[in-house]
Write a protein that holds these residues in place. Structure first.
Motif, PDB file in Angstrom:
ATOM      1  N   UNK A 111     -21.534-132.578  48.297  1.00  0.00           N
ATOM      2  CA  UNK A 111     -22.699-132.144  47.538  1.00  0.00           C
ATOM      3  C   UNK A 111     -23.444-131.095  48.333  1.00  0.00           C
ATOM      4  N   UNK A 112     -23.989-130.070  47.658  1.00  0.00           N
ATOM      5  CA  UNK A 112     -24.637-128.968  48.366  1.00  0.00           C
ATOM      6  C   UNK A 112     -26.044-128.703  47.829  1.00  0.00           C
ATOM      7  N   UNK A 113     -26.771-127.858  48.558  1.00  0.00           N
ATOM      8  CA  UNK A 113     -28.187-127.628  48.289  1.00  0.00           C
ATOM      9  C   UNK A 113     -28.442-126.883  46.981  1.00  0.00           C
ATOM     10  N   UNK A 114     -27.399-126.324  46.377  1.00  0.00           N
ATOM     11  CA  UNK A 114     -27.574-125.673  45.078  1.00  0.00           C
ATOM     12  C   UNK A 114     -27.438-126.657  43.922  1.00  0.00           C
ATOM     13  N   UNK A 115     -27.392-127.956  44.260  1.00  0.00           N
ATOM     14  CA  UNK A 115     -27.362-128.992  43.232  1.00  0.00           C
ATOM     15  C   UNK A 115     -25.975-129.417  42.786  1.00  0.00           C
ATOM     16  N   UNK A 116     -24.949-128.738  43.252  1.00  0.00           N
ATOM     17  CA  UNK A 116     -23.589-129.021  42.780  1.00  0.00           C
ATOM     18  C   UNK A 116     -22.883-130.070  43.639  1.00  0.00           C
ATOM     19  N   UNK A 117     -22.095-130.883  42.949  1.00  0.00           N
ATOM     20  CA  UNK A 117     -21.044-131.659  43.604  1.00  0.00           C
ATOM     21  C   UNK A 117     -19.799-130.793  43.512  1.00  0.00           C
ATOM     22  N   UNK A 118     -19.204-130.496  44.673  1.00  0.00           N
ATOM     23  CA  UNK A 118     -18.066-129.584  44.721  1.00  0.00           C
ATOM     24  C   UNK A 118     -16.770-130.329  44.998  1.00  0.00           C
ATOM     25  N   UNK A 119     -15.708-129.854  44.411  1.00  0.00           N
ATOM     26  CA  UNK A 119     -14.363-130.372  44.644  1.00  0.00           C
ATOM     27  C   UNK A 119     -13.578-129.283  45.367  1.00  0.00           C
ATOM     28  N   UNK A 120     -13.255-129.529  46.644  1.00  0.00           N
ATOM     29  CA  UNK A 120     -12.481-128.564  47.417  1.00  0.00           C
ATOM     30  C   UNK A 120     -11.020-128.996  47.358  1.00  0.00           C
ATOM     31  N   UNK A 121     -10.195-128.165  46.758  1.00  0.00           N
ATOM     32  CA  UNK A 121      -8.786-128.517  46.555  1.00  0.00           C
ATOM     33  C   UNK A 121      -7.916-127.340  46.983  1.00  0.00           C
ATOM     34  N   UNK A 122      -7.055-127.604  47.973  1.00  0.00           N
ATOM     35  CA  UNK A 122      -6.149-126.586  48.511  1.00  0.00           C
ATOM     36  C   UNK A 122      -6.921-125.335  48.932  1.00  0.00           C
ATOM     37  N   UNK A 123      -8.059-125.572  49.568  1.00  0.00           N
ATOM     38  CA  UNK A 123      -8.842-124.467  50.117  1.00  0.00           C
ATOM     39  C   UNK A 123      -9.772-123.778  49.143  1.00  0.00           C
ATOM     40  N   UNK A 124      -9.721-124.158  47.873  1.00  0.00           N
ATOM     41  CA  UNK A 124     -10.578-123.536  46.864  1.00  0.00           C
ATOM     42  C   UNK A 124     -11.755-124.453  46.526  1.00  0.00           C
ATOM     43  N   UNK A 125     -12.946-123.876  46.465  1.00  0.00           N
ATOM     44  CA  UNK A 125     -14.148-124.631  46.128  1.00  0.00           C
ATOM     45  C   UNK A 125     -14.396-124.529  44.628  1.00  0.00           C
ATOM     46  N   UNK A 126     -14.396-125.676  43.985  1.00  0.00           N
ATOM     47  CA  UNK A 126     -14.641-125.710  42.538  1.00  0.00           C
ATOM     48  C   UNK A 126     -15.887-126.534  42.263  1.00  0.00           C
ATOM     49  N   UNK A 127     -16.764-126.017  41.428  1.00  0.00           N
ATOM     50  CA  UNK A 127     -17.963-126.763  41.043  1.00  0.00           C
ATOM     51  C   UNK A 127     -17.588-127.842  40.035  1.00  0.00           C
ATOM     52  N   UNK A 128     -18.012-129.062  40.339  1.00  0.00           N
ATOM     53  CA  UNK A 128     -17.624-130.188  39.497  1.00  0.00           C
ATOM     54  C   UNK A 128     -18.737-130.617  38.559  1.00  0.00           C
ATOM     55  N   UNK A 129     -19.933-130.875  39.093  1.00  0.00           N
ATOM     56  CA  UNK A 129     -21.029-131.359  38.253  1.00  0.00           C
ATOM     57  C   UNK A 129     -22.360-131.107  38.955  1.00  0.00           C
ATOM     58  N   UNK A 130     -23.379-130.869  38.137  1.00  0.00           N
ATOM     59  CA  UNK A 130     -24.741-130.758  38.648  1.00  0.00           C
ATOM     60  C   UNK A 130     -25.651-131.576  37.736  1.00  0.00           C
ATOM     61  N   UNK A 131     -26.519-132.393  38.315  1.00  0.00           N
ATOM     62  CA  UNK A 131     -27.329-133.328  37.537  1.00  0.00           C
ATOM     63  C   UNK A 131     -28.662-132.733  37.093  1.00  0.00           C
ATOM     64  N   UNK A 132     -29.090-131.661  37.753  1.00  0.00           N
ATOM     65  CA  UNK A 132     -30.337-131.019  37.375  1.00  0.00           C
ATOM     66  C   UNK A 132     -30.078-129.744  36.595  1.00  0.00           C
ATOM     67  N   UNK A 133     -31.049-128.852  36.611  1.00  0.00           N
ATOM     68  CA  UNK A 133     -30.942-127.582  35.914  1.00  0.00           C
ATOM     69  C   UNK A 133     -31.654-126.514  36.731  1.00  0.00           C
ATOM     70  N   UNK A 134     -31.424-125.264  36.353  1.00  0.00           N
ATOM     71  CA  UNK A 134     -32.052-124.177  37.083  1.00  0.00           C
ATOM     72  C   UNK A 134     -33.554-124.144  36.886  1.00  0.00           C
ATOM     73  N   UNK A 135     -34.266-123.407  37.748  1.00  0.00           N
ATOM     74  CA  UNK A 135     -33.742-122.529  38.796  1.00  0.00           C
ATOM     75  C   UNK A 135     -33.231-123.296  40.008  1.00  0.00           C
ATOM     76  N   UNK A 136     -32.262-122.710  40.692  1.00  0.00           N
ATOM     77  CA  UNK A 136     -31.712-123.304  41.905  1.00  0.00           C
ATOM     78  C   UNK A 136     -31.783-122.285  43.035  1.00  0.00           C
ATOM     79  N   UNK A 137     -31.704-122.796  44.236  1.00  0.00           N
ATOM     80  CA  UNK A 137     -31.780-121.930  45.403  1.00  0.00           C
ATOM     81  C   UNK A 137     -33.103-122.108  46.112  1.00  0.00           C
ATOM     82  N   UNK A 138     -33.034-122.518  47.352  1.00  0.00           N
ATOM     83  CA  UNK A 138     -34.251-122.758  48.119  1.00  0.00           C
ATOM     84  C   UNK A 138     -34.758-124.166  47.915  1.00  0.00           C
ATOM     85  N   UNK A 139     -35.340-124.710  48.959  1.00  0.00           N
ATOM     86  CA  UNK A 139     -35.768-126.100  48.916  1.00  0.00           C
ATOM     87  C   UNK A 139     -36.893-126.325  47.914  1.00  0.00           C
ATOM     88  N   UNK A 140     -37.628-125.265  47.588  1.00  0.00           N
ATOM     89  CA  UNK A 140     -38.723-125.415  46.640  1.00  0.00           C
ATOM     90  C   UNK A 140     -38.235-125.681  45.217  1.00  0.00           C
TER      91      UNK A 140
END
Length: 417
Positions: A111-140
């Protein structure tokens, strides 16, 4: 003396005598002195007013006094070393704050600070799910975007995730669809649930998870140690009743969760007290499992490969160099500091005023809660901070709450590991 002599002594028009020059300079000096005094008086009054105004300004916290034992010496298994400089950074600049990690075959979930749960498969980062909504970016923006923290894979292949702002979720890793198991907007025994933090799953399917505060969200977490209020709790979700109840309370920054090897107890990290509790499920009694750790612990994970436990140290403690230790017995000062504190300011101050003999630390613990090994990076050259250690066969992965990469260490590269 006649009038002619008097006229001759009178200066000609356009000429200045030395006496007149002195008079003019004296006038300038006097004019200058007239405003210098009032200026500095006004400046002093303004500064005093600012200081008095700051002191009288209400604090956002109601600080409580607490005490920490003197930090342990960095000797023996804690002696500074650079084992972590054998590690490597993965996906640098592509992952922001990958705190918790689940390795499932060829898949790595973070899970990362942009709200996404990521699935890293064979070196590729794929966004799986996000429980919130935008705006995203920054702790605020975290309170709207969401912030996935602790995560585990259950026996049915679902990824169970706690989001700091939204609650407890069951995720289908094949589709990204999810079910809300518990919403953090729900009161538990009459108290709010804020900053949902970590979890583990019991053999009977019950999910034990922590929430760190009843008052403060994750993007306000410095307020928790500045206030010192022990309102963190360990909760349990029962899938049969779909209800949530309190297991433990009175924790100052409840954090990491891990079942013991025999599943008879739950280990619970109390970050600001630098210790780990052991809650016996059968008896309902709790005891301190590990105390006075050399830093403020974050997540704890069991390694089936070594039969030991790994604890990530979010911030290192050392005698005379720990901001939290120093401020703990001074509630009045914490109350004033809280008026200007922010996450970035606290991390900045700790970086420059809390310099320790080592930078990044992870602890390996035995079943009795004894430290048997520490792995470190004294300079932060490769690994700067550790929130969690996830072990795979011969590999350790390192997550952090605010760095821009995932760490990986092949243990065979370390002599004597």
């Amino acid at each position: 003396m006649d009038s002619k002599d008097a006229r001759q002594r009178r200066p000609h028009k356009g000429q200045s005598s030395e006496g007149n020059e002195d008079s003019k300079m004296s006038a300038k000096e006097r004019s200058s002195q007239r405003w210098v005094g009032p200026f500095f008086t006004a400046l002093l009054v303004s500064l005093v007013a600012l200081v008095v105004g700051f002191i009288l300004m209400p604090s956002p916290v109601d600080p409580v006094k607490y005490q920490l034992p003197e930090p342990p010496e960095l000797v023996g298994p804690l002696a500074p070393n650079n084992i972590l400089q054998h590690a490597e950074r993965l996906y640098s600049g592509k992952l922001d704050g990958p705190e918790s990690i689940v390795v499932d075959g060829d898949h790595i979930y973070v899970g990362t600070a942009d709200g996404w749960v990521n699935d890293i498969y064979k070196g590729e980062i794929q966004r799986l799910v996000r429980f919130g909504k935008g705006p995203c970016g920054g702790i605020e923006n975290e309170n709207t975007c969401g912030r996935p923290l602790g995560m585990r894979m259950d026996k049915n292949g679902f990824l169970i995730v706690v989001d700091a702002y939204y609650g407890l979720f069951q995720v289908n890793v094949a589709t990204g669809d999810y079910v809300t198991l518990f919403s953090s907007s729900t009161l538990v025994e009459g108290k709010p649930v804020k900053l949902v933090n970590d979890l583990d799953i019991a053999p009977d399917g019950k999910i034990y998870f922590t929430h760190t505060s009843t008052r403060w969200h994750r993007n306000q977490f410095p307020m928790i140690f500045l206030e010192g209020n022990t309102d963190g709790r360990l909760l349990v979700y029962d899938p049969k009743t779909e209800g949530v109840s309190v297991v433990m309370d009175g924790l100052l920054f409840a954090n990491g969760v891990q079942f013991s090897k025999d599943k008879s107890a739950v280990l619970v990290v109390e970050t600001i007290k630098a210790r780990v509790w052991k809650y016996d499920i059968k008896t309902g009694k709790a005891s301190v499992w590990a105390d006075n750790l050399p830093g403020f612990p974050d997540n704890i994970r069991y390694s089936k490969f070594s039969g030991t436990y790994w604890i990530g140290i979010a911030i290192v403690r050392q005698k005379g160099r720990s901001m939290i230790d120093t401020l703990a017995p001074m509630p009045w000062l914490r109350g004033h500091f809280a008026k200007v504190a922010s996450v970035n300011l606290v991390l900045f101050m700790n970086k420059f005023f809390g310099r320790t003999d080592t930078t990044a630390v992870a602890l390996e613990m035995n079943e009795n809660g004894d430290i048997i090994r520490s792995i470190q990076d004294t300079t932060g050259k490769v690994i700067e901070r550790i929130s969690e250690v996830e072990s795979s066969d011969g590999v350790l992965y390192f997550g952090s709450f605010n760095l821009g990469y995932l760490g990986r260490l092949y243990t065979k590269r370390v002599p004597g590991f």
